[in-house]
Enzyme design. Sequence first.
Site, PDB file in Angstrom:
ATOM      1  N   SER A 222      21.387  22.590  33.894  1.00 46.19           N
ATOM      2  CA  SER A 222      21.872  21.588  32.819  1.00 46.19           C
ATOM      3  C   SER A 222      22.144  22.144  31.803  1.00 46.19           C
ATOM      4  O   SER A 222      21.249  23.431  31.354  1.00 46.19           O
ATOM      5  CB  SER A 222      19.986  20.375  32.742  1.00 46.19           C
ATOM      6  OG  SER A 222      19.410  21.518  33.157  1.00 46.19           O
ATOM      7  N   GLY A 224      21.438  20.541  27.993  1.00 40.38           N
ATOM      8  CA  GLY A 224      20.470  20.498  27.465  1.00 40.38           C
ATOM      9  C   GLY A 224      22.228  19.022  26.921  1.00 40.38           C
ATOM     10  O   GLY A 224      22.709  18.214  27.337  1.00 40.38           O
ATOM     11  N   GLY A 227      25.353  18.337  28.519  1.00 38.00           N
ATOM     12  CA  GLY A 227      26.027  18.742  29.910  1.00 38.00           C
ATOM     13  C   GLY A 227      24.776  19.262  30.323  1.00 38.00           C
ATOM     14  O   GLY A 227      24.290  19.500  31.086  1.00 38.00           O
ATOM     15  N   GLY A 253      15.123  16.865  31.742  1.00 40.13           N
ATOM     16  CA  GLY A 253      15.950  17.248  32.990  1.00 40.13           C
ATOM     17  C   GLY A 253      15.364  16.970  34.802  1.00 40.13           C
ATOM     18  O   GLY A 253      16.396  16.951  35.938  1.00 40.13           O
ATOM     19  N   ASP A 254      14.176  16.107  34.747  1.00 35.80           N
ATOM     20  CA  ASP A 254      13.868  16.046  35.702  1.00 35.80           C
ATOM     21  C   ASP A 254      14.936  14.701  35.859  1.00 35.80           C
ATOM     22  O   ASP A 254      15.068  14.997  37.304  1.00 35.80           O
ATOM     23  CB  ASP A 254      12.885  15.419  36.087  1.00 35.80           C
ATOM     24  CG  ASP A 254      11.134  16.797  35.518  1.00 35.80           C
ATOM     25  OD1 ASP A 254      11.754  18.120  35.566  1.00 35.80           O
ATOM     26  OD2 ASP A 254      10.378  17.180  34.528  1.00 35.80           O
TER      27      ASP A 254
END
Length: 316
Positions: A222, A224, A227, A253-254
């Site tokens: 990830s 942020g 993308g 992110g999860d």
Amino acid sequence: MIVTLTPNPSLDRALDLPRLELGGVNRAAAEHLHPGGKGLNVTRALAAHGVSSRAVLPVGGPDGARIVDLLGEQGVAAHPVRVAGDTRSNLTLAEANGRTTKVNSPGAPLSAAEVDTLLAAVEAELLPDARALVIAGSLPVGQADSLLTRAIDLGVRAGVPVVADTSGAPLDTAVAHGGLALVKPNDEELAELVGTELSTVGDVQGAARELIAGGIGAVLVSLGSHGALLVHADRSWWAGGPALVPLSTVGAGDCTLAGYLAAADPDPAVRLARSVAWGRAAVLLPGSAVPGPADIHPSEVAVVVDPDPATTLKEL
């Protein structure tokens, strides 16, 4: 079914502030309370989309009991394991400009007997219909990393793909141990893991392939607001969309990982697009709320196959 293990869950409290004044009195415009911890967030996101998932987590004290109550109220399937220590509580301060400040408690370590009971709960959930085991989040301060390696071994023995989403020493341990079908670091965590700065797409691809050469199946990074990058041994895919002003980045992110796991289509480009759409939706929600189907906008996500390695991450 997707089984998640959250060794260090939390009761997440989030306050919405016009602006954080350090050293002054701050008055919140709104307050939000959610069950938290990476694996738990994955299960919550999957459940919001009707994807079968069950969260295994240790709980203790008033905050642990509150997490169990909230999960029940939300219809989220869970296998709580009662422990002696108090479940931690984390605080998020979300400013109107999109800046998020987090204060995370350390969490109470588990005894050897409690670790055994927690892992027995994981093993009990790895039924024939389990299609992934997600081991996610931090460990309580002072907790032995062997909790992670033992959990990985449970998934491997059951023939279930194992996914790890953690950071620091636990991520080092999990990657070195092997047996992982997927790891999901962000770019900073990946840089720390390989010991080098990552400023271009090629840097990220190279770092991810170091892990793949060591036995990891794939790496989902990830980035942020820039993308995410999915890296296989011989191909890679980038996905992203227009800039957003986030309400809260906690748990985004999860949700990105949950979107990737939820996708039934085996095409990596399709899975990554869904993944990023879920992550983008999450940042537009308060606290650690998870997006539902109405929040997802896949048409906003673009996918590039084998992106130019010379592109800087800031250009994405």
